[in-house]
Design a protein around this motif. Structure first.
Motif, PDB file in Angstrom:
ATOM      1  N   LEU A 233       0.897  -1.192  -0.059  1.00 36.56           N
ATOM      2  CA  LEU A 233      -0.108  -0.025  -0.148  1.00 36.56           C
ATOM      3  C   LEU A 233       0.914   1.239   0.159  1.00 36.56           C
ATOM      4  O   LEU A 233       0.509   2.144  -0.668  1.00 36.56           O
ATOM      5  CB  LEU A 233      -1.062  -0.064   0.970  1.00 36.56           C
ATOM      6  N   ALA A 234       1.885   1.179   0.879  1.00 33.05           N
ATOM      7  CA  ALA A 234       2.707   2.380   0.807  1.00 33.05           C
ATOM      8  C   ALA A 234       3.489   2.650  -0.244  1.00 33.05           C
ATOM      9  O   ALA A 234       3.695   3.673  -0.964  1.00 33.05           O
ATOM     10  CB  ALA A 234       3.759   2.442   2.049  1.00 33.05           C
ATOM     11  N   GLY A 235       4.135   1.501  -1.092  1.00 38.15           N
ATOM     12  CA  GLY A 235       4.452   1.709  -2.518  1.00 38.15           C
ATOM     13  C   GLY A 235       3.671   2.057  -3.652  1.00 38.15           C
ATOM     14  O   GLY A 235       4.068   2.807  -4.467  1.00 38.15           O
ATOM     15  N   ASP A 236       2.478   1.515  -3.381  1.00 37.72           N
ATOM     16  CA  ASP A 236       1.481   2.278  -4.264  1.00 37.72           C
ATOM     17  C   ASP A 236       1.165   3.776  -4.139  1.00 37.72           C
ATOM     18  O   ASP A 236       1.205   4.629  -5.148  1.00 37.72           O
ATOM     19  CB  ASP A 236      -0.119   1.585  -4.240  1.00 37.72           C
ATOM     20  N   ALA A 237       1.153   4.172  -3.002  1.00 37.37           N
ATOM     21  CA  ALA A 237       0.985   5.706  -2.911  1.00 37.37           C
ATOM     22  C   ALA A 237       2.272   6.436  -3.133  1.00 37.37           C
ATOM     23  O   ALA A 237       2.049   7.520  -3.590  1.00 37.37           O
ATOM     24  CB  ALA A 237       0.865   5.947  -1.075  1.00 37.37           C
ATOM     25  N   HIS A 238       3.324   5.888  -2.902  1.00 40.42           N
ATOM     26  CA  HIS A 238       4.697   6.514  -3.358  1.00 40.42           C
ATOM     27  C   HIS A 238       4.847   6.570  -4.793  1.00 40.42           C
ATOM     28  O   HIS A 238       5.337   7.471  -5.423  1.00 40.42           O
ATOM     29  CB  HIS A 238       5.785   5.567  -2.911  1.00 40.42           C
ATOM     30  N   GLY A 239       4.296   5.650  -5.541  1.00 45.01           N
ATOM     31  CA  GLY A 239       4.177   5.455  -6.904  1.00 45.01           C
ATOM     32  C   GLY A 239       3.428   6.722  -7.490  1.00 45.01           C
ATOM     33  O   GLY A 239       3.748   7.603  -8.541  1.00 45.01           O
ATOM     34  N   LEU A 240       2.258   7.037  -6.991  1.00 41.17           N
ATOM     35  CA  LEU A 240       1.460   7.940  -7.123  1.00 41.17           C
ATOM     36  C   LEU A 240       2.160   9.486  -6.989  1.00 41.17           C
ATOM     37  O   LEU A 240       2.146  10.401  -8.040  1.00 41.17           O
ATOM     38  CB  LEU A 240      -0.008   8.092  -6.423  1.00 41.17           C
ATOM     39  N   ASN A 241       2.686   9.576  -6.059  1.00 44.31           N
ATOM     40  CA  ASN A 241       3.535  10.798  -5.566  1.00 44.31           C
ATOM     41  C   ASN A 241       4.632  10.938  -6.693  1.00 44.31           C
ATOM     42  O   ASN A 241       4.715  12.000  -7.270  1.00 44.31           O
ATOM     43  CB  ASN A 241       4.173  10.722  -4.208  1.00 44.31           C
ATOM     44  N   THR A 242       5.390   9.874  -7.021  1.00 44.09           N
ATOM     45  CA  THR A 242       6.161   9.956  -8.103  1.00 44.09           C
ATOM     46  C   THR A 242       6.030  10.297  -9.418  1.00 44.09           C
ATOM     47  O   THR A 242       6.516  10.973 -10.277  1.00 44.09           O
ATOM     48  CB  THR A 242       7.285   8.471  -8.176  1.00 44.09           C
ATOM     49  N   LEU A 243       4.647   9.832  -9.777  1.00 45.25           N
ATOM     50  CA  LEU A 243       4.176  10.106 -11.180  1.00 45.25           C
ATOM     51  C   LEU A 243       4.027  11.788 -11.364  1.00 45.25           C
ATOM     52  O   LEU A 243       4.081  12.050 -12.428  1.00 45.25           O
ATOM     53  CB  LEU A 243       2.706   9.314 -11.262  1.00 45.25           C
ATOM     54  N   GLN A 244       3.486  12.163 -10.172  1.00 48.35           N
ATOM     55  CA  GLN A 244       2.905  13.520 -10.194  1.00 48.35           C
ATOM     56  C   GLN A 244       4.379  14.400 -10.175  1.00 48.35           C
ATOM     57  O   GLN A 244       4.388  15.406 -10.964  1.00 48.35           O
ATOM     58  CB  GLN A 244       2.088  13.796  -8.768  1.00 48.35           C
ATOM     59  N   HIS A 245       5.486  13.838  -9.337  1.00 48.66           N
ATOM     60  CA  HIS A 245       6.612  14.839  -9.376  1.00 48.66           C
ATOM     61  C   HIS A 245       7.892  14.541 -10.266  1.00 48.66           C
ATOM     62  O   HIS A 245       8.630  15.543 -10.614  1.00 48.66           O
ATOM     63  CB  HIS A 245       7.048  15.212  -7.985  1.00 48.66           C
ATOM     64  N   GLN A 246       7.871  13.191 -10.682  1.00 50.34           N
ATOM     65  CA  GLN A 246       8.993  12.772 -11.378  1.00 50.34           C
ATOM     66  C   GLN A 246       8.252  11.780 -12.498  1.00 50.34           C
ATOM     67  O   GLN A 246       8.521  10.787 -12.606  1.00 50.34           O
ATOM     68  CB  GLN A 246       9.910  12.085 -10.587  1.00 50.34           C
ATOM     69  N   PRO A 247       7.807  12.214 -13.512  1.00 54.98           N
ATOM     70  CA  PRO A 247       6.970  11.468 -14.484  1.00 54.98           C
ATOM     71  C   PRO A 247       7.882  10.702 -15.052  1.00 54.98           C
ATOM     72  O   PRO A 247       7.670   9.411 -15.663  1.00 54.98           O
ATOM     73  CB  PRO A 247       6.355  12.167 -15.240  1.00 54.98           C
ATOM     74  N   GLN A 248       9.088  11.298 -15.570  1.00 56.06           N
ATOM     75  CA  GLN A 248      10.183  10.623 -16.398  1.00 56.06           C
ATOM     76  C   GLN A 248      10.629   9.246 -15.783  1.00 56.06           C
ATOM     77  O   GLN A 248      11.126   8.457 -16.411  1.00 56.06           O
ATOM     78  CB  GLN A 248      11.229  11.574 -16.695  1.00 56.06           C
ATOM     79  N   LYS A 249      10.570   9.340 -14.414  1.00 53.37           N
ATOM     80  CA  LYS A 249      11.116   7.886 -13.528  1.00 53.37           C
ATOM     81  C   LYS A 249      10.226   6.962 -13.856  1.00 53.37           C
ATOM     82  O   LYS A 249      10.566   5.814 -13.808  1.00 53.37           O
ATOM     83  CB  LYS A 249      11.431   8.368 -12.227  1.00 53.37           C
ATOM     84  N   ILE A 250       8.870   7.373 -13.584  1.00 56.63           N
ATOM     85  CA  ILE A 250       7.924   6.200 -13.898  1.00 56.63           C
ATOM     86  C   ILE A 250       7.757   5.636 -15.171  1.00 56.63           C
ATOM     87  O   ILE A 250       7.690   4.769 -15.415  1.00 56.63           O
ATOM     88  CB  ILE A 250       6.325   7.043 -13.608  1.00 56.63           C
ATOM     89  N   PHE A 320      13.187  -2.058 -10.628  1.00 57.86           N
ATOM     90  CA  PHE A 320      11.898  -2.175 -10.049  1.00 57.86           C
ATOM     91  C   PHE A 320      11.199  -3.397  -9.910  1.00 57.86           C
ATOM     92  O   PHE A 320      10.792  -3.752  -9.036  1.00 57.86           O
ATOM     93  CB  PHE A 320      11.264  -1.009 -10.838  1.00 57.86           C
ATOM     94  N   ARG A 321      11.609  -4.174 -10.960  1.00 52.05           N
ATOM     95  CA  ARG A 321      11.123  -5.656 -11.086  1.00 52.05           C
ATOM     96  C   ARG A 321      11.881  -6.434 -10.158  1.00 52.05           C
ATOM     97  O   ARG A 321      11.148  -7.453  -9.400  1.00 52.05           O
ATOM     98  CB  ARG A 321      11.185  -6.253 -12.461  1.00 52.05           C
ATOM     99  N   VAL A 322      13.038  -6.414  -9.641  1.00 54.69           N
ATOM    100  CA  VAL A 322      13.647  -7.027  -8.699  1.00 54.69           C
ATOM    101  C   VAL A 322      13.128  -6.881  -7.397  1.00 54.69           C
ATOM    102  O   VAL A 322      12.735  -7.872  -6.577  1.00 54.69           O
ATOM    103  CB  VAL A 322      15.247  -6.712  -8.616  1.00 54.69           C
ATOM    104  N   MET A 323      12.683  -5.468  -7.022  1.00 56.53           N
ATOM    105  CA  MET A 323      12.283  -5.084  -5.842  1.00 56.53           C
ATOM    106  C   MET A 323      10.645  -5.447  -5.715  1.00 56.53           C
ATOM    107  O   MET A 323      10.507  -6.081  -4.599  1.00 56.53           O
ATOM    108  CB  MET A 323      12.297  -3.550  -5.824  1.00 56.53           C
ATOM    109  N   VAL A 324      10.198  -5.487  -6.549  1.00 54.60           N
ATOM    110  CA  VAL A 324       8.584  -6.051  -6.554  1.00 54.60           C
ATOM    111  C   VAL A 324       8.630  -7.500  -6.585  1.00 54.60           C
ATOM    112  O   VAL A 324       7.941  -8.382  -5.676  1.00 54.60           O
ATOM    113  CB  VAL A 324       7.883  -5.654  -7.734  1.00 54.60           C
ATOM    114  N   GLY A 325       9.496  -7.928  -7.168  1.00 53.75           N
ATOM    115  CA  GLY A 325       9.566  -9.867  -7.094  1.00 53.75           C
ATOM    116  C   GLY A 325       9.969 -10.128  -5.848  1.00 53.75           C
ATOM    117  O   GLY A 325       9.452 -11.089  -5.310  1.00 53.75           O
ATOM    118  N   VAL A 326      10.944  -9.636  -5.343  1.00 55.46           N
ATOM    119  CA  VAL A 326      11.196 -10.135  -3.811  1.00 55.46           C
ATOM    120  C   VAL A 326      10.256  -9.809  -3.076  1.00 55.46           C
ATOM    121  O   VAL A 326      10.022 -10.592  -1.877  1.00 55.46           O
ATOM    122  CB  VAL A 326      12.689  -9.194  -3.357  1.00 55.46           C
TER     123      VAL A 326
END
Length: 451
Positions: A233-250, A320-326
């Motif tokens: 849940l925290a990762g999802d919220a963090h991803g939404l925040n990153t999409l808003q402020h750092q869209p190129q990272k997403i 990112f896929r390593v982090m999510v996979g683990v």
């Protein structure tokens, strides 16, 4: 490789080595408080035995974290002098606050926690342990505040090329800070939970488990089973925040090359920046937009909108896929482990051997996920050192690349030896036989350690 790339690799090597130890000490400090509190409340000697065993590991981990942090800070002067010249008015005070509050608090009460168990009252000792644990969390607060500000800078103004504070509240509590602090604290909790479970499983497999093993295993798997969903849940919220402020990272994480609505979720593929495509992609239609915007037709900006101003794609895509996979593996192992441990009346000795082996090999899984996440975060800021404000190439030291390569080689060799020694010590402590001739029983142990 030029001096810029070598300096980046050197700092990455330093922070990769350093972050391993705070990731353990932050949460382990609170675990020690829990063990000590349970001993005080129940007088069950098994909690005291768990506390004594893991206090040794905490002391070793804390020392490694302090030493590696000091060498990392030197690089601000040797490799990145332009950073402190331009951003020192912000970075300097935040680093100073960390030392004056968190580190002094830890250093003051660490001695009481480690050596005062038989010299002060139980209440004072428990208070000292709480203050040490609070100090580790406070240290994370200040460091992540600075690091988050570099990702989402606010509350400043630039005068003659130097950054000056306009509002300390905006600097400290910048837009990404709350999400990243929660994400890191949960990551530390998961790292230690799996370390506790893994070390206990190893001791069971080697026949050296103490009477505290059932209590530690049950607590570790219970906490892990709860924290993994919270981290999702925290990762999802963090991803939404990153999409808003750092869209190129997403965009780099998801391998989105062109702005589109209803973007597919790319499970696996081979990002190719030369052709700006993801070859052999395995996709789930529209799911990336659904996850990131909570709308299946939501728009995700592609890397084509950030020509020359976006991070390298492959490290973020795979990190990112390593982090999510683990993380998903942690979810499966913790839930299955907790369920099976409950079936055998919380006795880890009765778990199937394959289950103990799985827990053993997951002992350092938190390190893998944490490193992958940090690589995504830090590489994702490039080519900026302060996102959108200051380029990394503008603050690197003008030293020959050969000099940086020499020091980088030295760092890598020393860190490899230290990390190997650390893991070997932990393994030795886990495999060391407990029951030897003359070893006191739990009752005799308490009599000899009245605290």
């Amino acid at each position: 490789m030029d001096a810029l790339l070598l300096s980046r690799i050197q700092f990455a090597a330093n922070i990769s080595f350093h972050i391993l130890f705070p990731t353990i000490s932050i949460a382990l400090g609170w675990w020690l408080v829990f063990f000590r509190w349970r001993w005080v409340r129940t007088r069950d000697v098994r909690w005291l035995m768990a506390w004594r065993y893991w206090t040794k590991i905490f002391a070793l981990t804390f020392a490694m974290g302090v030493v590696s942090g000091i060498t990392m800070s030197f690089q601000f002067g040797t490799n990145w002098p332009g950073y402190m010249e331009r951003v020192g008015n912000i970075a300097g005070p935040l680093l100073g606050y960390e030392v004056l509050t968190a580190f002094f608090l830890e250093a003051t009460f660490l001695g009481v926690m480690l050596f005062g168990a038989e010299r002060v009252s139980e209440r004072v000792h428990l208070l000292a342990s709480c203050l040490v644990a609070f100090g580790t969390s406070l240290s994370a607060f200040w460091i992540l505040s600075l690091n988050s500000w570099m990702q989402t800078p606010t509350g400043f103004e630039v005068i003659d090329g130097e950054f000056h504070v306009r509002s300390w509240a905006e600097v400290v509590f910048n837009p990404s800070f709350p999400y990243r602090l929660v994400h890191m604290l949960l990551a530390s909790g998961l790292t230690v939970s799996f370390l506790l479970a893994g070390a206990t499983a190893l001791r069971v497999l080697r026949g050296t488990a103490s009477p505290a093993a059932p209590l530690v295993m049950r607590a570790a798997l219970s906490v892990a089973a709860v924290l993994v969903p919270l981290q999702i849940l925290a990762g999802d919220a963090h991803g939404l925040n990153t999409l808003q402020h750092q869209p190129q990272k997403i965009a780099a994480i998801e391998g989105v090359w062109h702005t589109e609505r209803g973007a597919p979720l790319v499970l696996f593929g081979l990002p190719d920046e030369a052709t700006r495509t993801t070859r052999h992609a395995i996709e789930i239609p529209r799911v990336a937009s659904l996850i990131l915007t909570h709308d299946a037709d939501g728009e995700i900006r592609g890397l084509n909108e950030f020509a020359g101003q976006h991070p390298p794609v492959a490290p973020l895509f795979w990190g990112f896929r390593v982090m999510v996979g683990v993380g998903l593996l942690m979810l499966a192992v913790s839930w299955l482990g907790w369920w099976q441990l409950r079936r055998v009346q919380w006795q880890p000795q009765r778990l199937p051997r394959w289950q103990l082996q799985a827990l053993r090999w997951m002992g350092f899984s938190g390190w893998v996920a944490t490193l992958a996440g940090w690589y995504v975060t830090e590489i994702g800021r490039q080519p900026f050192i302060v996102f959108g404000q200051l380029l990394t190439r503008d603050v690197v030291a003008s030293v020959p690349a050969s000099h940086v390569a020499l020091t980088l080689t030295g760092y890598l060799l020393v860190y490899a030896l230290l990390l190997s020694a650390y893991v070997m010590v932990l393994r030795y402590m886990s495999e060391k036989p407990l029951a030897q001739p003359g070893t006191p029983s739990p009752e005799e142990f308490v009599k000899g350690h009245p605290a």
